[in-house]
Design a protein around this motif. Structure first.
Motif, PDB file in Angstrom:
ATOM      1  N   ASP A  87       0.944  -1.071   0.255  1.00 55.06           N
ATOM      2  CA  ASP A  87       0.223  -0.203  -0.177  1.00 55.06           C
ATOM      3  C   ASP A  87       0.991   1.468   0.214  1.00 55.06           C
ATOM      4  OD1 ASP A  87      -1.663   2.360   0.631  1.00 55.06           O
ATOM      5  OD2 ASP A  87      -2.303   1.022   2.186  1.00 55.06           O
ATOM      6  N   ASN A  88       0.909   2.162  -1.016  1.00 58.56           N
ATOM      7  CA  ASN A  88       1.536   3.171  -1.254  1.00 58.56           C
ATOM      8  C   ASN A  88       0.854   4.513  -1.290  1.00 58.56           C
ATOM      9  OD1 ASN A  88       3.900   4.461  -1.251  1.00 58.56           O
ATOM     10  ND2 ASN A  88       3.360   4.699  -3.781  1.00 58.56           N
ATOM     11  N   SER A 135      -2.072   2.815  -4.393  1.00 58.92           N
ATOM     12  CA  SER A 135      -2.646   3.407  -3.911  1.00 58.92           C
ATOM     13  C   SER A 135      -4.028   3.740  -4.513  1.00 58.92           C
ATOM     14  CB  SER A 135      -1.519   5.147  -3.900  1.00 58.92           C
ATOM     15  OG  SER A 135      -1.396   5.353  -5.209  1.00 58.92           O
ATOM     16  N   ASP A 136      -4.580   5.827  -5.038  1.00 56.08           N
ATOM     17  CA  ASP A 136      -5.037   5.754  -5.413  1.00 56.08           C
ATOM     18  C   ASP A 136      -5.435   5.355  -7.087  1.00 56.08           C
ATOM     19  OD1 ASP A 136      -3.447   7.672  -6.816  1.00 56.08           O
ATOM     20  OD2 ASP A 136      -4.999   9.164  -6.226  1.00 56.08           O
ATOM     21  N   GLY A 166       6.385  12.984  -2.659  1.00 58.89           N
ATOM     22  CA  GLY A 166       5.645  12.983  -1.626  1.00 58.89           C
ATOM     23  C   GLY A 166       4.323  13.765  -2.352  1.00 58.89           C
ATOM     24  N   GLN A 167       3.953  12.752  -2.414  1.00 57.81           N
ATOM     25  CA  GLN A 167       1.920  13.512  -3.390  1.00 57.81           C
ATOM     26  C   GLN A 167       1.049  12.388  -2.289  1.00 57.81           C
ATOM     27  OE1 GLN A 167       2.380  11.529  -7.182  1.00 57.81           O
ATOM     28  NE2 GLN A 167       4.067  13.005  -8.152  1.00 57.81           N
ATOM     29  N   ALA A 168      -0.163  13.496  -2.655  1.00 58.97           N
ATOM     30  CA  ALA A 168      -1.602  13.583  -1.777  1.00 58.97           C
ATOM     31  C   ALA A 168      -1.667  12.476  -2.310  1.00 58.97           C
ATOM     32  CB  ALA A 168      -2.176  14.645  -1.814  1.00 58.97           C
ATOM     33  N   THR A 173      -8.201   0.554  -1.473  1.00 61.94           N
ATOM     34  CA  THR A 173      -7.343  -0.609  -0.783  1.00 61.94           C
ATOM     35  C   THR A 173      -8.251  -1.765  -1.566  1.00 61.94           C
ATOM     36  OG1 THR A 173      -6.687   0.005   0.806  1.00 61.94           O
ATOM     37  CG2 THR A 173      -7.165  -2.807   0.495  1.00 61.94           C
ATOM     38  N   ILE A 174     -10.326  -1.168  -1.248  1.00 61.01           N
ATOM     39  CA  ILE A 174     -11.159  -2.283  -1.645  1.00 61.01           C
ATOM     40  C   ILE A 174     -11.416  -2.537  -3.341  1.00 61.01           C
ATOM     41  CG2 ILE A 174     -13.449  -2.734  -2.347  1.00 61.01           C
ATOM     42  CD1 ILE A 174     -13.760  -1.228   0.172  1.00 61.01           C
ATOM     43  N   THR A 175     -10.785  -1.473  -4.118  1.00 60.73           N
ATOM     44  CA  THR A 175     -10.175  -1.730  -5.940  1.00 60.73           C
ATOM     45  C   THR A 175      -9.553  -2.544  -6.093  1.00 60.73           C
ATOM     46  OG1 THR A 175     -11.999   0.614  -6.597  1.00 60.73           O
ATOM     47  CG2 THR A 175     -10.576  -0.478  -8.095  1.00 60.73           C
ATOM     48  N   PHE A 176      -8.508  -2.211  -5.781  1.00 61.62           N
ATOM     49  CA  PHE A 176      -7.448  -2.900  -6.283  1.00 61.62           C
ATOM     50  C   PHE A 176      -7.189  -4.200  -5.677  1.00 61.62           C
ATOM     51  CE2 PHE A 176      -6.375   2.011  -6.540  1.00 61.62           C
ATOM     52  CZ  PHE A 176      -6.727   1.879  -8.023  1.00 61.62           C
ATOM     53  N   LEU A 177      -7.267  -4.666  -4.253  1.00 59.86           N
ATOM     54  CA  LEU A 177      -7.292  -5.932  -3.453  1.00 59.86           C
ATOM     55  C   LEU A 177      -8.096  -7.072  -4.372  1.00 59.86           C
ATOM     56  CD1 LEU A 177      -7.165  -6.273  -0.090  1.00 59.86           C
ATOM     57  CD2 LEU A 177      -5.102  -5.962  -1.809  1.00 59.86           C
TER      58      LEU A 177
END
Length: 308
Positions: A87-88, A135-136, A166-168, A173-177
């Motif tokens: 998770d990034n 991440s997103d 660093g970026q916002a 997690t739900i979508t990518f898992l």
């Protein structure tokens, strides 16, 4: 297993492969004096090298000490497939590192180094490893392979996570898992490093974790936190501004005024995660960034034995 000094000596190089190698070497050496001695047998046995044999498994370090050629003897060939997920999102880049701090003293640095450590062990055991980073967006995917070139490519990606500005970035997690689960066709061990900061529906998050177990995969969830501040809420009682790393939302408060309620909410949430993982037969392991990496390696070896 005293490896802290080694880490401090070489961490200034920020060389992930070297750091991971030092940690695994220390761990394997320490296993000879621990209840996990059996796990190290495949690394510990040697036989005399005979002319004409492949030089692939010659132990050059032993040669340097003894001036004789030995090859590492493995009790059995292994063909484990392991997929590591990192998770990034922005919350994983907490706490913000101060000058002089080691890169693995925040959640993403800890997770990256832990991933590299596992990759080193997998390489030694000739197992195949893959990597997903999200991440997103689904930032990176590589399927499980065991070649040296593949290993180097994954290390380069992990090093890139550490060096990226660093970026916002929010957490999805739900979508990518679910997407990762759909890519996993052959039975594998899936290892996830995340802080479990996912806004929204807890049930949807747990369903995504459950999806990872399809096709009889084994799932190990390393719940990465900064124990001092995220669990114990250990701040001095001065006015502070707390900023959500993903949404940018700001809250001004005295830590002491909310400490008790905060700790109860966090404890309840962690217990819910642990109980749900037990229900779904997911190995749940909370880890803090101030801990050593023996817990990561020991968990992996124990779960590998169960995986069979």
């Amino acid at each position: 297993m005293k490896i802290e000094g080694q880490l401090e000596k070489i961490s200034s190089f920020s060389h992930l492969e070297l750091l991971a190698n030092q940690i695994v070497e220390g761990f394997i050496s320490g296993m000879h004096k621990s209840p996990f001695h059996g796990f190290s047998s495949e690394f510990a046995e040697h036989k005399v090298y005979n002319a004409g044999e492949s030089t692939k498994h010659i132990d050059w370090k032993l040669f340097a000490r003894t001036d004789r050629l030995y090859t590492k003897r493995y009790e059995e060939e292994t063909n484990l497939r392991c997929h590591i997920i990192v998770d990034n999102s922005s919350s994983m880049h907490y706490p913000k590192l101060k000058d002089g701090q080691l890169f693995y003293e925040n959640k993403i640095g800890f997770s990256v180094l832990a991933s590299a450590v596992l990759m080193d062990l997998l390489k030694r055991q000739r197992d195949a490893v893959g990597l997903s980073v999200y991440s997103d967006t689904y930032e990176f995917y590589a399927p499980e392979k065991g070649s040296g070139r593949h290993h180097r490519m994954l290390l380069n990606k992990l090093e890139g996570i550490l060096s990226a500005p660093g970026q916002a970035k929010a957490t999805d997690t739900i979508t990518f898992l679910h997407q990762i689960a759909q890519k996993m066709h052959r039975r594998s061990m899936i290892i996830l490093f995340t802080d479990m900061f996912q806004p929204g529906n807890d049930e949807a998050l747990f369903n995504a974790l459950q999806h990872l177990k399809h096709n009889k995969h084994k799932v190990v969830l390393f719940h990465v936190v900064d124990k001092k501040t995220e669990l114990s809420f250990d701040f001095d009682n001065t006015p502070r501004k707390f900023i959500d790393l993903e949404s940018g939302e700001e809250v001004n408060l005295f830590a002491e005024n909310v400490k008790t309620e905060y700790e109860k909410l966090v404890d309840d949430y962690f217990k819910k995660i642990a109980d749900t993982c037990i229900q779904y037969r997911i190995k749940y392991v909370p880890v803090s960034v101030d801990e050593k990496f023996e817990k990561i390696l020991t968990t992996y070896l124990v779960e590998k034995q169960k995986f069979g």
